[in-house]
Design a protein around this motif. Structure first.
Motif, PDB file in Angstrom:
ATOM      1  N   PRO A  14       0.834  -1.216   0.000  1.00 18.90           N
ATOM      2  CA  PRO A  14       0.000   0.000   0.000  1.00 18.90           C
ATOM      3  C   PRO A  14       0.866   1.264   0.000  1.00 18.90           C
ATOM      4  CG  PRO A  14       0.042  -0.952   2.193  1.00 18.90           C
ATOM      5  CD  PRO A  14       0.772  -1.919   1.303  1.00 18.90           C
ATOM      6  N   THR A  15       0.412   2.252  -0.744  1.00 15.06           N
ATOM      7  CA  THR A  15       1.113   3.540  -0.742  1.00 15.06           C
ATOM      8  C   THR A  15       1.067   4.129   0.664  1.00 15.06           C
ATOM      9  OG1 THR A  15       0.415   3.888  -3.025  1.00 15.06           O
ATOM     10  CG2 THR A  15       1.205   5.815  -1.824  1.00 15.06           C
ATOM     11  N   ASN A  16       2.192   4.658   1.099  1.00 10.18           N
ATOM     12  CA  ASN A  16       2.319   5.245   2.439  1.00 10.18           C
ATOM     13  C   ASN A  16       2.103   4.202   3.539  1.00 10.18           C
ATOM     14  OD1 ASN A  16       2.698   8.030   1.526  1.00 10.18           O
ATOM     15  ND2 ASN A  16       0.537   7.901   0.892  1.00 10.18           N
ATOM     16  N   GLY A  17       2.515   2.971   3.253  1.00  9.77           N
ATOM     17  CA  GLY A  17       2.395   1.925   4.260  1.00  9.77           C
ATOM     18  C   GLY A  17       3.151   0.669   3.834  1.00  9.77           C
ATOM     19  N   GLY A  18       2.832  -0.455   4.452  1.00  5.24           N
ATOM     20  CA  GLY A  18       3.485  -1.718   4.118  1.00  5.24           C
ATOM     21  C   GLY A  18       2.779  -2.876   4.803  1.00  5.24           C
ATOM     22  N   PHE A  19       3.424  -4.078   4.775  1.00  2.01           N
ATOM     23  CA  PHE A  19       2.852  -5.226   5.482  1.00  2.01           C
ATOM     24  C   PHE A  19       3.987  -6.150   5.919  1.00  2.01           C
ATOM     25  CE2 PHE A  19       2.721  -6.215   0.936  1.00  2.01           C
ATOM     26  CZ  PHE A  19       3.441  -7.400   0.871  1.00  2.01           C
ATOM     27  N   TYR A  33      -1.062  -5.519   7.762  1.00  2.00           N
ATOM     28  CA  TYR A  33      -0.760  -4.233   7.123  1.00  2.00           C
ATOM     29  C   TYR A  33      -0.485  -3.163   8.182  1.00  2.00           C
ATOM     30  CZ  TYR A  33      -2.480  -5.976   2.617  1.00  2.00           C
ATOM     31  OH  TYR A  33      -2.658  -6.669   1.450  1.00  2.00           O
ATOM     32  N   TYR A  34       0.295  -2.153   7.801  1.00  2.00           N
ATOM     33  CA  TYR A  34       0.517  -0.983   8.665  1.00  2.00           C
ATOM     34  C   TYR A  34       0.643   0.249   7.768  1.00  2.00           C
ATOM     35  CZ  TYR A  34       5.390  -1.583   7.243  1.00  2.00           C
ATOM     36  OH  TYR A  34       6.530  -1.716   6.506  1.00  2.00           O
ATOM     37  N   TYR A  39      -1.356   8.474   8.498  1.00  2.00           N
ATOM     38  CA  TYR A  39      -2.269   7.768   7.600  1.00  2.00           C
ATOM     39  C   TYR A  39      -3.040   6.718   8.387  1.00  2.00           C
ATOM     40  CZ  TYR A  39       0.236   9.959   3.750  1.00  2.00           C
ATOM     41  OH  TYR A  39       0.786  10.868   2.897  1.00  2.00           O
ATOM     42  N   GLN A  40      -4.221   6.422   7.893  1.00  2.00           N
ATOM     43  CA  GLN A  40      -5.088   5.461   8.572  1.00  2.00           C
ATOM     44  C   GLN A  40      -5.402   4.308   7.617  1.00  2.00           C
ATOM     45  OE1 GLN A  40      -8.430   7.283  10.441  1.00  2.00           O
ATOM     46  NE2 GLN A  40      -9.435   5.376  10.941  1.00  2.00           N
ATOM     47  N   LEU A  41      -5.408   3.105   8.185  1.00  2.00           N
ATOM     48  CA  LEU A  41      -5.638   1.911   7.369  1.00  2.00           C
ATOM     49  C   LEU A  41      -7.104   1.803   6.961  1.00  2.00           C
ATOM     50  CD1 LEU A  41      -4.031  -0.655   6.395  1.00  2.00           C
ATOM     51  CD2 LEU A  41      -5.148  -1.851   8.296  1.00  2.00           C
ATOM     52  N   LYS A  42      -7.307   1.509   5.688  1.00  4.65           N
ATOM     53  CA  LYS A  42      -8.647   1.280   5.166  1.00  4.65           C
ATOM     54  C   LYS A  42      -8.683  -0.131   4.578  1.00  4.65           C
ATOM     55  CE  LYS A  42     -12.138   3.305   2.119  1.00  4.65           C
ATOM     56  NZ  LYS A  42     -12.411   4.368   1.111  1.00  4.65           N
ATOM     57  N   GLY A  43      -9.574  -0.984   5.062  1.00  4.55           N
ATOM     58  CA  GLY A  43      -9.610  -2.396   4.674  1.00  4.55           C
ATOM     59  C   GLY A  43      -9.275  -3.257   5.886  1.00  4.55           C
ATOM     60  N   ASP A  44      -8.956  -4.536   5.636  1.00 10.70           N
ATOM     61  CA  ASP A  44      -8.642  -5.455   6.739  1.00 10.70           C
ATOM     62  C   ASP A  44      -7.173  -5.353   7.104  1.00 10.70           C
ATOM     63  OD1 ASP A  44     -11.215  -6.510   7.070  1.00 10.70           O
ATOM     64  OD2 ASP A  44     -10.927  -7.831   5.332  1.00 10.70           O
ATOM     65  N   CYS A  62      -3.738   2.846   2.624  1.00  7.70           N
ATOM     66  CA  CYS A  62      -3.464   3.853   3.665  1.00  7.70           C
ATOM     67  C   CYS A  62      -3.958   5.210   3.175  1.00  7.70           C
ATOM     68  CB  CYS A  62      -1.972   3.919   3.970  1.00  7.70           C
ATOM     69  SG  CYS A  62      -1.339   2.419   4.761  1.00  7.70           S
ATOM     70  N   VAL A  63      -4.875   5.781   3.911  1.00  5.51           N
ATOM     71  CA  VAL A  63      -5.464   7.058   3.499  1.00  5.51           C
ATOM     72  C   VAL A  63      -5.179   8.121   4.568  1.00  5.51           C
ATOM     73  CG1 VAL A  63      -7.268   6.008   2.094  1.00  5.51           C
ATOM     74  CG2 VAL A  63      -7.683   6.418   4.521  1.00  5.51           C
TER      75      VAL A  63
END
Length: 351
Positions: A14-19, A33-34, A39-44, A62-63
């Motif tokens: 994810p952009t601006n994040g990872g897993f 995911y993180y 940014y805040q996680l959207k999804g599971d 990440c939004v």
């Protein structure tokens, strides 16, 4: 026989994040995911590689949902300076901070900018800033401007008041004057001071009292200086046709004379059988003679002299003058223009 291990498709970063995964993309692997700060996680948040080679849950992203931060100054209070109804107020323009990518729009101001002259009262100032995700950050503060004020002053009975500024703000000056036939007693001007009190003493307008027992004509005229205009009517006899005509024209025009602060002085007869009159007061023959000599008024013919408040000889007539002529002349005098303005403001006029 060896069976190939089951694998799920590689997860997208994810952009601006990872897993992070426990066992890569193999069956049974658990990935979490993180998101980067801001940014805040959207999804599971956690997905698992299932037997059918598909990841459980929804794809994560990440939004940026956190609004930018902006800090306004505290309340700004200012008192207007003397003779002012506004105050100039300064502050530093606040800067916004974004916890995500740090990219912000320009700061938007609602209200007067710093360094402006603010009128009396409370003024709301608002700053707004947006980040790239269109999250909005806002802060507000008040600019409070106070004007020190004295109690309102009123015009004295039979008088006028003219004040600078707003009439009772700190530093304002109020000047007083009286209508025709009255003279000012007390302070001609008062100033609103810092302690919210007025300087000087309260003025009053008292009926003008002319002393006709002075020794010289100059002393008599001094009593009218800067207070009254003079209309001096001189005639060799009380039976003079021009004299009687002049009095007849002036009688119904008394209001206009009072409005223009005009005192009528009559000089009747020839010395030693000569008298002077101001209203109901009689001038001694010697004083009436002095007045004629001082102003060089002919003894044996009808004559009118118009004098302004500074004792200046403004016009002479060897024949009767109508009130309209006299009023048109007097209304052109410099001091008269200010009087007319004041009289118009308070509604003083003749029917």
């Amino acid at each position: 026989l060896l069976f190939p291990e089951k694998r799920c498709p590689t997860l997208s970063m994810p952009t601006n994040g990872g897993f992070k995964c426990l066992d890569g993309a193999y069956f049974g692997s658990r990935c979490e995911y993180y998101c980067s700060p801001g940014y805040q996680l959207k999804g599971d948040r956690i997905v698992t590689c299932m037997d059918n080679k598909v990841w459980s849950g929804r794809p994560a992203s990440c939004v940026d949902t956190e609004p930018p931060r902006i800090q306004c100054p505290s309340v700004k209070e200012k008192t207007a300076e003397p003779n002012k109804l506004t105050a100039r107020v300064f502050w530093d323009t606040p800067e916004g901070r974004d916890t995500a990518d740090g990219i912000l729009t320009d700061v938007i101001l609602k209200g007067l900018p710093p360094g402006s002259h603010f009128p009396e009262g409370d003024h709301k100032i608002q700053y707004t800033v947006y980040d790239r995700a269109e999250n909005k950050g806002t802060c507000k503060f008040l600019v409070k401007v106070r004007v020190r004020r004295c109690a309102k002053l009123n015009a004295p009975d039979n008088g006028y008041i003219k004040c600078s500024g707003d009439g009772n703000n700190y530093g304002a000056t109020c000047e007083f004057s009286c209508v025709g036939g009255y003279e000012l007693q007390g302070s001609p001007a008062r100033v609103c001071q810092y302690n919210l009190g007025w300087s000087g003493v309260e003025p009053t307008c008292a009926p003008m009292n002319i002393n006709v027992n002075v020794r010289t004509a100059a002393a008599l005229l001094d009593q009218f200086y800067e207070k009254r205009r003079l209309l001096i009517i001189s005639t060799p006899t009380a039976a003079n046709f021009f004299y009687r005509m002049q009095l007849g024209m002036l009688q119904p025009a008394q209001c206009g004379l009072d409005l223009r602060h005009v005192t009528v002085v009559e000089l009747v007869g020839v010395f030693p059988a000569q008298i002077g009159r101001i209203g109901v007061k009689l001038l001694p023959p010697s004083l009436a003679l002095q007045l004629r000599l001082l102003l060089r008024i002919p003894h044996y013919s009808f004559n009118i002299v118009v004098m302004d408040k500074h004792g200046m000889d403004k016009e002479r007539y060897p024949f009767p003058a109508t009130p309209a002529e006299l009023f048109a002349l007097i209304d052109k005098f410099p001091l008269r223009k200010d009087e007319m303005k004041l009289q118009a403001e308070i509604g003083q006029s003749c029917p």
